[in-house]
Motif scaffolding. Structure first.
Motif, short mmCIF file in Angstrom:
data_model
loop_
_atom_site.label_atom_id
_atom_site.label_comp_id
_atom_site.label_asym_id
_atom_site.label_seq_id
_atom_site.Cartn_x
_atom_site.Cartn_y
_atom_site.Cartn_z
N GLY A 187 -2.79 3.39 -6.53
CA GLY A 187 -1.54 3.69 -5.85
C GLY A 187 -1.71 4.53 -4.60
O GLY A 187 -0.91 4.43 -3.67
N TYR A 188 -2.76 5.35 -4.56
CA TYR A 188 -2.99 6.18 -3.37
C TYR A 188 -3.31 5.33 -2.15
O TYR A 188 -2.95 5.69 -1.03
CB TYR A 188 -4.12 7.18 -3.63
N GLY A 189 -3.99 4.21 -2.36
CA GLY A 189 -4.23 3.29 -1.26
C GLY A 189 -3.08 2.34 -1.04
O GLY A 189 -2.69 2.06 0.10
N LEU A 190 -2.50 1.84 -2.14
CA LEU A 190 -1.40 0.89 -2.03
C LEU A 190 -0.18 1.50 -1.34
O LEU A 190 0.51 0.83 -0.57
CB LEU A 190 -1.01 0.38 -3.42
N SER A 191 0.11 2.77 -1.60
CA SER A 191 1.28 3.39 -0.98
C SER A 191 1.14 3.43 0.54
O SER A 191 2.11 3.20 1.27
CB SER A 191 1.50 4.80 -1.54
N TRP A 192 -0.07 3.69 1.03
CA TRP A 192 -0.31 3.65 2.47
C TRP A 192 -0.15 2.23 3.00
O TRP A 192 0.54 2.02 4.01
CB TRP A 192 -1.73 4.15 2.76
N LEU A 193 -0.79 1.28 2.35
CA LEU A 193 -0.76 -0.09 2.86
C LEU A 193 0.65 -0.66 2.89
O LEU A 193 1.07 -1.28 3.88
CB LEU A 193 -1.66 -0.98 1.99
N VAL A 194 1.41 -0.44 1.82
CA VAL A 194 2.77 -0.98 1.76
C VAL A 194 3.69 -0.25 2.73
O VAL A 194 4.56 -0.87 3.37
CB VAL A 194 3.30 -0.90 0.31
N SER A 195 3.50 1.05 2.90
CA SER A 195 4.36 1.78 3.83
C SER A 195 4.09 1.38 5.28
O SER A 195 5.00 1.39 6.11
CB SER A 195 4.16 3.29 3.67
N LEU A 196 2.86 0.99 5.58
CA LEU A 196 2.51 0.60 6.95
C LEU A 196 2.78 -0.87 7.24
O LEU A 196 3.19 -1.23 8.35
CB LEU A 196 1.04 0.91 7.23
N PHE A 197 2.55 -1.75 6.23
CA PHE A 197 2.54 -3.19 6.50
C PHE A 197 3.59 -3.98 5.72
O PHE A 197 3.72 -5.18 5.93
CB PHE A 197 1.15 -3.76 6.21
N GLY A 198 4.33 -3.33 4.82
CA GLY A 198 5.40 -4.03 4.12
C GLY A 198 4.94 -4.67 2.82
O GLY A 198 3.97 -4.25 2.19
N ALA A 199 5.64 -5.72 2.41
CA ALA A 199 5.40 -6.36 1.11
C ALA A 199 4.21 -7.31 1.15
O ALA A 199 3.92 -7.94 2.17
CB ALA A 199 6.65 -7.12 0.67
N VAL A 200 3.54 -7.41 0.00
CA VAL A 200 2.44 -8.37 -0.17
C VAL A 200 3.03 -9.70 -0.63
O VAL A 200 3.84 -9.74 -1.56
CB VAL A 200 1.45 -7.85 -1.23
#
Length: 379
Positions: A187-200
């Motif tokens: 989640g520490y990486g996913l929270s950054w990725l989703v906050s910057l790039f949106g939904a997968v």
């Protein structure tokens, strides 16, 4: 003033109470834990009220938000109990141990008109905000590729049995080996990725138990994967790879490659991590040029790794506040503060509802190593 209560007083609870000092608008009324000895130890150390039962805690009319810091297996049940008691919930990772559990939590919150937020709070850090502003300003052009690392090092080879929190809680190593580093840390990486790039929109996930013998006390345990990788395609057009493990040397960096340059975040667990930027049409820093020249001349790689690009200065000095000790320099309570402010304003916090469900689903997919997948959740 928003009044809150803790459910769970284990190792991570000390991180939360340490950083609560940054937010005088939050008041911790009390705490409850099924382990009476641990509850007493925590409450005496921090001089806070201890509830006599979970029912008393959830029934306290003073509190607005329940902070769910219990063990992951009980998250779903406690989330639902708090919602049924009319409380908003801020939950540590994950919302549930299955997608169905997590989905039921979010559905119940929607029916009750309540808010459920999910940790971690590092996706709200000063570093994340600066990176987002650099991308928005076009400093590296359109982002195309990202590499996120969440490697915690060979923890099971360390003296983890001696680790203690401020108030004396043992680090729950055996339990973490059973639950898995992916559910605890991805989640520490996913929270950054989703906050910057949106939904997968789609992904590939693989996981494995690479070290089945993790030392004393683990022989008869059913251990979870200690390595996972997710390759994620975002609807925004970005492709990302996130690795998570408990064996490779510690690395919590993020590299974002855009059409015109790169951004490197040195440590996703540092609220104000050094952030480096380079452009393809720019000149590399002198030390990096000298290192490259030396390597070419000697025909070998130097025994050091220079972070690519130049460090970017933060737009404002750091506020005087408390963070958890290294290597967990995260403002854990920021997520609660952001949630409380949004709820008071009648708004939806960023890491709440369907977005929180999306993060949980991605972590569950990586942990299970499901292969190709299309998320059921969206926001």
């Amino acid at each position: 003033m928003t009044k809150i209560a803790f459910v769970g007083t284990g190792y991570v609870a000390d991180y939360y109470i340490t950083t609560l000092a940054n937010y005088p608008e939050l008041k911790l009324v009390g705490a409850w834990d099924h382990d009476a000895d641990r509850l007493t130890q925590f409450c005496l150390f921090h001089d806070i009220w201890s509830y006599g039962s979970l029912e008393e805690c959830l029934g306290d009319h003073e509190t607005t938000i329940i902070i769910n810091l219990a063990s992951p297996e009980s998250h779903s049940e406690l989330n639902c109990a708090a919602l049924n008691a009319g409380k908003h919930v801020y939950c540590e990772k994950p919302l549930g141990m299955t997608f169905e559990e997590a989905h039921a939590v979010i559905e119940l919150a929607e029916r009750k008109g309540l808010t459920v937020c999910g940790a971690p709070a590092n996706g709200l850090s000063d570093a994340q905000q600066m990176v987002a502003s650099l991308i928005e300003a076009g400093r590296i052009g359109a982002p195309r590729l990202a590499y996120a690392e969440m490697e915690d090092g060979p923890v099971f080879k360390d003296n983890w049995m001696e680790w203690r929190s401020r108030s004396g809680a043992k680090w729950p190593g055996l339990h973490e080996f059973e639950v898995g580093c992916t559910l605890e840390h991805a989640g520490y990486g996913l929270s950054w990725l989703v906050s910057l790039f949106g939904a997968v929109e789609k992904g590939q996930a693989f996981s494995a138990l690479t070290f089945p013998d993790k030392g004393p006390g683990t022989a008869n345990l059913e251990l979870a994967p200690d390595f996972a990788v997710g390759c994620l395609s975002f609807r925004s057009g970005v492709t990302a790879r996130l690795t998570c493990g408990l064996a490779a040397p510690r690395d919590r960096s993020l590299t974002i490659v855009g059409e015109e340059g790169t951004i490197v975040v040195r440590d996703l667990w540092d609220d104000r991590s050094p952030v480096h930027l380079s452009r393809f049409d720019g000149k590399r820093p002198l030390l990096q040029r000298l290192a490259g020249r030396f390597e070419r001349k000697r025909g070998q790689v130097l025994p050091l790794r220079l972070v690519h690009g130049r460090a970017v200065a933060y737009p404002a000095p750091a506020k005087a506040g408390k963070l958890a000790a290294f290597p967990s320099q995260i403002d854990f309570a920021r997520g609660i503060a952001v949630m409380a402010q949004a709820v008071s304003a009648g708004q939806a916090p960023f890491f709440s509802g369907k977005r929180a469900l999306h993060l949980t689903e991605l972590a569950l997919a990586m942990n299970a190593g499901v292969g190709a997948f299309v998320p059921k959740s969206d926001f």
